[in-house]
Design a protein around this motif. Structure first.
Motif, PDB file in Angstrom:
ATOM      1  N   ILE A 130      46.733  37.129 -19.391  1.00 55.70           N
ATOM      2  CA  ILE A 130      47.047  38.555 -19.299  1.00 55.70           C
ATOM      3  C   ILE A 130      45.909  39.305 -18.609  1.00 55.70           C
ATOM      4  N   LEU A 131      44.671  38.970 -18.962  1.00 53.47           N
ATOM      5  CA  LEU A 131      43.525  39.621 -18.330  1.00 53.47           C
ATOM      6  C   LEU A 131      43.496  39.341 -16.823  1.00 53.47           C
ATOM      7  N   LEU A 132      43.790  38.111 -16.446  1.00 52.15           N
ATOM      8  CA  LEU A 132      43.810  37.752 -15.028  1.00 52.15           C
ATOM      9  C   LEU A 132      44.944  38.468 -14.303  1.00 52.15           C
ATOM     10  N   ALA A 133      46.131  38.478 -14.920  1.00 54.03           N
ATOM     11  CA  ALA A 133      47.287  39.114 -14.288  1.00 54.03           C
ATOM     12  C   ALA A 133      47.088  40.614 -14.122  1.00 54.03           C
ATOM     13  N   ALA A 134      46.354  41.218 -15.064  1.00 60.51           N
ATOM     14  CA  ALA A 134      46.099  42.656 -14.975  1.00 60.51           C
ATOM     15  C   ALA A 134      45.279  43.005 -13.740  1.00 60.51           C
ATOM     16  N   LYS A 135      44.536  42.034 -13.224  1.00 64.99           N
ATOM     17  CA  LYS A 135      43.701  42.286 -12.049  1.00 64.99           C
ATOM     18  C   LYS A 135      44.357  41.830 -10.753  1.00 64.99           C
ATOM     19  N   VAL A 136      44.903  40.624 -10.736  1.00 63.28           N
ATOM     20  CA  VAL A 136      45.393  40.048  -9.471  1.00 63.28           C
ATOM     21  C   VAL A 136      46.905  39.887  -9.425  1.00 63.28           C
ATOM     22  N   GLN A 137      47.627  40.462 -10.375  1.00 62.64           N
ATOM     23  CA  GLN A 137      49.071  40.328 -10.505  1.00 62.64           C
ATOM     24  C   GLN A 137      49.434  38.935 -11.039  1.00 62.64           C
ATOM     25  N   LEU A 138      50.705  38.773 -11.352  1.00 61.61           N
ATOM     26  CA  LEU A 138      51.158  37.549 -12.027  1.00 61.61           C
ATOM     27  C   LEU A 138      51.895  36.651 -11.053  1.00 61.61           C
ATOM     28  N   ASN A 139      51.554  35.350 -11.125  1.00 60.74           N
ATOM     29  CA  ASN A 139      52.146  34.359 -10.250  1.00 60.74           C
ATOM     30  C   ASN A 139      52.113  33.013 -10.966  1.00 60.74           C
ATOM     31  N   PRO A 140      53.105  32.130 -10.755  1.00 62.18           N
ATOM     32  CA  PRO A 140      53.103  30.836 -11.455  1.00 62.18           C
ATOM     33  C   PRO A 140      51.829  30.020 -11.270  1.00 62.18           C
ATOM     34  N   GLY A 141      51.151  30.196 -10.142  1.00 60.33           N
ATOM     35  CA  GLY A 141      49.935  29.415  -9.886  1.00 60.33           C
ATOM     36  C   GLY A 141      48.655  30.166 -10.173  1.00 60.33           C
ATOM     37  N   ASN A 142      48.714  31.184 -11.026  1.00 58.46           N
ATOM     38  CA  ASN A 142      47.546  32.027 -11.289  1.00 58.46           C
ATOM     39  C   ASN A 142      46.297  31.240 -11.657  1.00 58.46           C
ATOM     40  N   PHE A 143      46.461  30.236 -12.518  1.00 58.39           N
ATOM     41  CA  PHE A 143      45.301  29.547 -13.062  1.00 58.39           C
ATOM     42  C   PHE A 143      44.946  28.258 -12.323  1.00 58.39           C
ATOM     43  N   ASP A 144      45.666  27.937 -11.270  1.00 62.03           N
ATOM     44  CA  ASP A 144      45.398  26.675 -10.565  1.00 62.03           C
ATOM     45  C   ASP A 144      43.959  26.579 -10.070  1.00 62.03           C
ATOM     46  N   PRO A 145      43.420  27.596  -9.362  1.00 62.43           N
ATOM     47  CA  PRO A 145      42.024  27.474  -8.900  1.00 62.43           C
ATOM     48  C   PRO A 145      41.014  27.629 -10.030  1.00 62.43           C
ATOM     49  N   ILE A 146      41.364  28.387 -11.065  1.00 64.12           N
ATOM     50  CA  ILE A 146      40.424  28.643 -12.154  1.00 64.12           C
ATOM     51  C   ILE A 146      40.276  27.426 -13.060  1.00 64.12           C
ATOM     52  N   LEU A 147      41.323  26.589 -13.136  1.00 59.75           N
ATOM     53  CA  LEU A 147      41.278  25.411 -14.009  1.00 59.75           C
ATOM     54  C   LEU A 147      40.113  24.499 -13.644  1.00 59.75           C
ATOM     55  N   VAL A 148      39.829  24.360 -12.354  1.00 64.77           N
ATOM     56  CA  VAL A 148      38.723  23.496 -11.904  1.00 64.77           C
ATOM     57  C   VAL A 148      37.397  24.007 -12.456  1.00 64.77           C
ATOM     58  N   TYR A 149      37.184  25.315 -12.353  1.00 62.67           N
ATOM     59  CA  TYR A 149      35.950  25.918 -12.860  1.00 62.67           C
ATOM     60  C   TYR A 149      35.869  25.806 -14.380  1.00 62.67           C
ATOM     61  N   ALA A 150      37.002  26.003 -15.048  1.00 61.07           N
ATOM     62  CA  ALA A 150      37.016  25.924 -16.513  1.00 61.07           C
ATOM     63  C   ALA A 150      36.656  24.515 -16.982  1.00 61.07           C
ATOM     64  N   LEU A 151      37.204  23.508 -16.320  1.00 64.56           N
ATOM     65  CA  LEU A 151      36.887  22.121 -16.686  1.00 64.56           C
ATOM     66  C   LEU A 151      35.412  21.822 -16.438  1.00 64.56           C
ATOM     67  N   ALA A 152      34.881  22.330 -15.333  1.00 67.39           N
ATOM     68  CA  ALA A 152      33.453  22.133 -15.058  1.00 67.39           C
ATOM     69  C   ALA A 152      32.611  22.797 -16.134  1.00 67.39           C
ATOM     70  N   ALA A 153      33.008  23.997 -16.568  1.00 67.08           N
ATOM     71  CA  ALA A 153      32.266  24.705 -17.614  1.00 67.08           C
ATOM     72  C   ALA A 153      32.302  23.951 -18.929  1.00 67.08           C
ATOM     73  N   VAL A 154      33.452  23.381 -19.252  1.00 70.08           N
ATOM     74  CA  VAL A 154      33.595  22.624 -20.500  1.00 70.08           C
ATOM     75  C   VAL A 154      32.675  21.406 -20.503  1.00 70.08           C
ATOM     76  N   ILE A 155      32.639  20.691 -19.401  1.00 70.58           N
ATOM     77  CA  ILE A 155      31.825  19.475 -19.328  1.00 70.58           C
ATOM     78  C   ILE A 155      30.331  19.821 -19.302  1.00 70.58           C
ATOM     79  N   ILE A 156      29.976  20.872 -18.550  1.00 76.38           N
ATOM     80  CA  ILE A 156      28.572  21.265 -18.477  1.00 76.38           C
ATOM     81  C   ILE A 156      28.089  21.814 -19.814  1.00 76.38           C
TER      82      ILE A 156
END
Length: 303
Positions: A214-240
């Motif tokens: 919801i926070l992301l959609a409030a800024k960049v609008q809503l789309n089925p692929g909203n989290f596709d690029p962010i997932l890579v960063y999130a996984l890197a953050a989890v591992i680091i």
């Protein structure tokens, strides 16, 4: 010439962007601490919850727009919790006792399935997401421009990080989730209802991911692929940060975004195009020096 105001602005912008990475990373950590599994469908589940909230908002907003926003968020989070619990009960539980690789592939299949369902029902176009304020609203402090969205996202993630840390360390539910993730058979012998704990863990993670959606959609609008690029960063953050550390995941997400901004601006040969390599360089260094992550627990195996 070095401009201190520009430097501070890059840090502020990085913390805001990193908060989005952190929100999804927290959901991934939550599933991992409850099941020992990384859920690659976490972003798609968050987007689905956001679409459900938008649908409810459109129905209620006819009567009152503000009430529509509130009800839409509440319904989105509640529906996501139910969705996460149902996915665990009727999909992931089918793989109990199977290979971990099979479970990971199952989550990738869920990612594809959920994204396809969203596209069929709502389409693939970008849709504005109604929120309490305009995404462009901002204010200035000591020459630094801070958007209201950035501040809201940062404070929300800070609060969620604290809640999750308390959940896992101070509550019976959190300790039960950790026990099930560490050793489900032993937890069952101790009287813990393993199945229920797994459903709660997946449900909480889905609800948490939807808040990020919801926070992301409030800024960049809503789309089925909203989290596709962010997932890579999130996984890197989890591992680091550490697969079992909410605080570590959040700090790592902020660090990735800030360093990416600074490197893209001040390192000429990196620039905008190559700054995406920053998290992968950090990931490579951490995996060599501290494989369990900066805040993760080192696993000791007795033989």
């Amino acid at each position: 010439m070095f401009n201190f105001s520009t430097f501070l602005q890059l840090i502020v912008d990085g913390l805001a962007q990193g908060s989005l990475y952190a929100a999804l990373a927290l959901a991934i950590v939550l599933v991992n601490r409850a099941t020992g599994l990384i859920n690659f469908a976490q972003g798609a589940m968050a987007v689905l919850g956001s679409y459900l909230g938008l649908t409810v908002h459109n129905l209620v907003a006819v009567v009152n727009p503000l009430v529509g926003i509130i009800v839409g968020i509440v319904v989105a989070v509640a529906a996501s919790f139910a969705l996460g619990a149902l996915v665990e009960r009727f999909v992931m539980r089918r793989f109990t006792g199977g290979e971990e690789d099979t479970k990971v592939v199952a989550t990738i299949g869920l990612l594809t399935l959920i994204t396809g369902i969203i596209g069929i029902v709502w389409g693939f176009n970008f849709i504005p997401y109604p929120f309490f304020f305009n995404s462009g609203a901002s204010f200035t402090v000591a020459g630094i421009s801070i958007s209201v969205w950035s501040l809201t996202t940062f404070l929300t993630i800070l609060a969620l990080m604290g809640v999750l840390q308390l959940l896992f360390s101070r509550t019976k539910l959190g300790l039960g989730l950790r026990a099930v993730a560490d050793n489900a058979p032993s937890a069952a012998f101790s009287g813990i209802r393993v199945g229920r704990m797994l459903m709660v863990g997946w449900g909480l993670a889905a609800a948490l991911g939807t808040i990020a959606g919801i926070l992301l959609a409030a800024k960049v609008q809503l789309n089925p692929g909203n989290f596709d690029p962010i997932l890579v960063y999130a996984l890197a953050a989890v591992i680091i940060g550490g697969l079992d550390s909410p605080i570590g995941a959040v700090i790592a997400a902020w660090a990735i975004a800030v360093l990416e901004n600074l490197a893209g601006t001040y390192v000429s040969w990196i620039g905008h195009d190559l700054k995406i390599a920053v998290p992968f360089v950090l990931l490579f260094i951490i995996l060599i020096l501290r494989p369990q992550g900066l805040f993760g627990r080192k696993v000791v195996v007795r033989v």
